[in-house]
Design a protein around this motif. Sequence first.
Motif, PDB file in Angstrom:
ATOM      1  N   HIS A   1      44.188 -19.610 -24.949  1.00 18.65           N
ATOM      2  CA  HIS A   1      44.503 -18.926 -23.696  1.00 18.65           C
ATOM      3  C   HIS A   1      44.771 -19.915 -22.567  1.00 18.65           C
ATOM      4  O   HIS A   1      44.230 -21.028 -22.547  1.00 18.65           O
ATOM      5  N   ASP A   2      45.594 -19.471 -21.604  1.00 13.07           N
ATOM      6  CA  ASP A   2      45.910 -20.335 -20.463  1.00 13.07           C
ATOM      7  C   ASP A   2      44.945 -20.148 -19.292  1.00 13.07           C
ATOM      8  O   ASP A   2      44.838 -21.009 -18.432  1.00 13.07           O
ATOM      9  N   THR A   3      44.288 -18.997 -19.233  1.00 13.27           N
ATOM     10  CA  THR A   3      43.494 -18.664 -18.056  1.00 13.27           C
ATOM     11  C   THR A   3      42.018 -18.557 -18.404  1.00 13.27           C
ATOM     12  O   THR A   3      41.656 -17.939 -19.398  1.00 13.27           O
ATOM     13  N   MET A   4      41.201 -19.177 -17.560  1.00  8.46           N
ATOM     14  CA  MET A   4      39.754 -19.112 -17.747  1.00  8.46           C
ATOM     15  C   MET A   4      39.084 -18.778 -16.429  1.00  8.46           C
ATOM     16  O   MET A   4      39.633 -19.024 -15.351  1.00  8.46           O
ATOM     17  N   TYR A   5      37.883 -18.183 -16.532  1.00  7.03           N
ATOM     18  CA  TYR A   5      37.176 -17.685 -15.349  1.00  7.03           C
ATOM     19  C   TYR A   5      35.691 -18.052 -15.415  1.00  7.03           C
ATOM     20  O   TYR A   5      35.125 -18.230 -16.491  1.00  7.03           O
TER      21      TYR A   5
ATOM     22  N   SER B   1      38.950 -18.838 -10.970  1.00  3.20           N
ATOM     23  CA  SER B   1      39.908 -18.628 -12.037  1.00  3.20           C
ATOM     24  C   SER B   1      40.796 -19.865 -12.122  1.00  3.20           C
ATOM     25  O   SER B   1      41.243 -20.375 -11.092  1.00  3.20           O
ATOM     26  N   TYR B   2      41.043 -20.309 -13.339  1.00  7.27           N
ATOM     27  CA  TYR B   2      41.920 -21.444 -13.583  1.00  7.27           C
ATOM     28  C   TYR B   2      43.032 -21.012 -14.513  1.00  7.27           C
ATOM     29  O   TYR B   2      42.810 -20.278 -15.467  1.00  7.27           O
ATOM     30  N   ASN B   3      44.235 -21.500 -14.238  1.00  2.00           N
ATOM     31  CA  ASN B   3      45.355 -21.274 -15.134  1.00  2.00           C
ATOM     32  C   ASN B   3      45.949 -22.627 -15.494  1.00  2.00           C
ATOM     33  O   ASN B   3      46.411 -23.349 -14.610  1.00  2.00           O
ATOM     34  N   ASN B   4      45.890 -22.963 -16.765  1.00  2.00           N
ATOM     35  CA  ASN B   4      46.404 -24.256 -17.209  1.00  2.00           C
ATOM     36  C   ASN B   4      45.851 -25.420 -16.383  1.00  2.00           C
ATOM     37  O   ASN B   4      46.614 -26.260 -15.893  1.00  2.00           O
ATOM     38  N   LYS B   5      44.583 -25.448 -16.218  1.00  2.30           N
ATOM     39  CA  LYS B   5      43.836 -26.499 -15.506  1.00  2.30           C
ATOM     40  C   LYS B   5      43.980 -26.444 -13.994  1.00  2.30           C
ATOM     41  O   LYS B   5      43.396 -27.265 -13.285  1.00  2.30           O
ATOM     42  N   GLU B   6      44.736 -25.485 -13.473  1.00  2.00           N
ATOM     43  CA  GLU B   6      44.892 -25.405 -12.019  1.00  2.00           C
ATOM     44  C   GLU B   6      44.046 -24.285 -11.446  1.00  2.00           C
ATOM     45  O   GLU B   6      44.046 -23.165 -11.985  1.00  2.00           O
TER      46      GLU B   6
END
Lengths: 110, 111
Positions: A29-33, A48-53
């Motif tokens: 997955h690209d998104t983590m919380y 929330s992070y999307n692709n390390k951002e």
Amino acid sequence: DTAVSQTPKYLVTQMGNDKSIKCEQNLGHDTMYWYKQDSKKFLKIMFSYNNKELIINETVPNRFSPKSPDKAHLNLHINSLELGDSAVYFCASKGGLEQYFGPGTRLTVT
Amino acid sequence: QQPVQSPQAVILREGEDAVINCSSSKALYSVHWYRQKHGEAPVFLMILLKGGEQKGHEKISASFNEKKQQSSLYLTASQLSYSGTYFCGTEMFNGNNDMRFGAGTRLTVKP
């Protein structure tokens, strides 16, 4: 295989200490919380992070600092722990439409 | 920004039906339903999308009324295993990855 894993499962520490919680997902997955669930069971989004951002940074004290070394990992570091930080912290990851939670880390600050 | 769930708690006998509601003051793109058992993580049940159909999962189904920005979760012929806290999570836009959860509905099924 565990999809979203967190360590440690339990964390008991004293006020003023610094601690970290680690999260890993093997779903691609690209998104983590990070979510915080208090004693009243309310699930509150923290980051929330999307692709390390960093995408979402809710009104969270700056004692909390997330770090994403790669898109499979999202760690949470907490400085100067306070009694009010006691809660269950859930990591989650999302790919496409579905979001999956890790098993949670129960943090108790004494 | 978080949705409102009702009721806060429900107590049922095995075999009875229940409805849990989730509403938002903002236009929604998606509604997600989760069940959390005591001491465990929330488990994904189903997702309803704007313009999508009613979904079902065993004897649990849900609907999404886009005009009212409301979703309802239907549990029919409840089983003991249905006990837990049900959460709805909502997203306002496709891809914004900002999921907000309601306060939860505690469901207790008794023999």
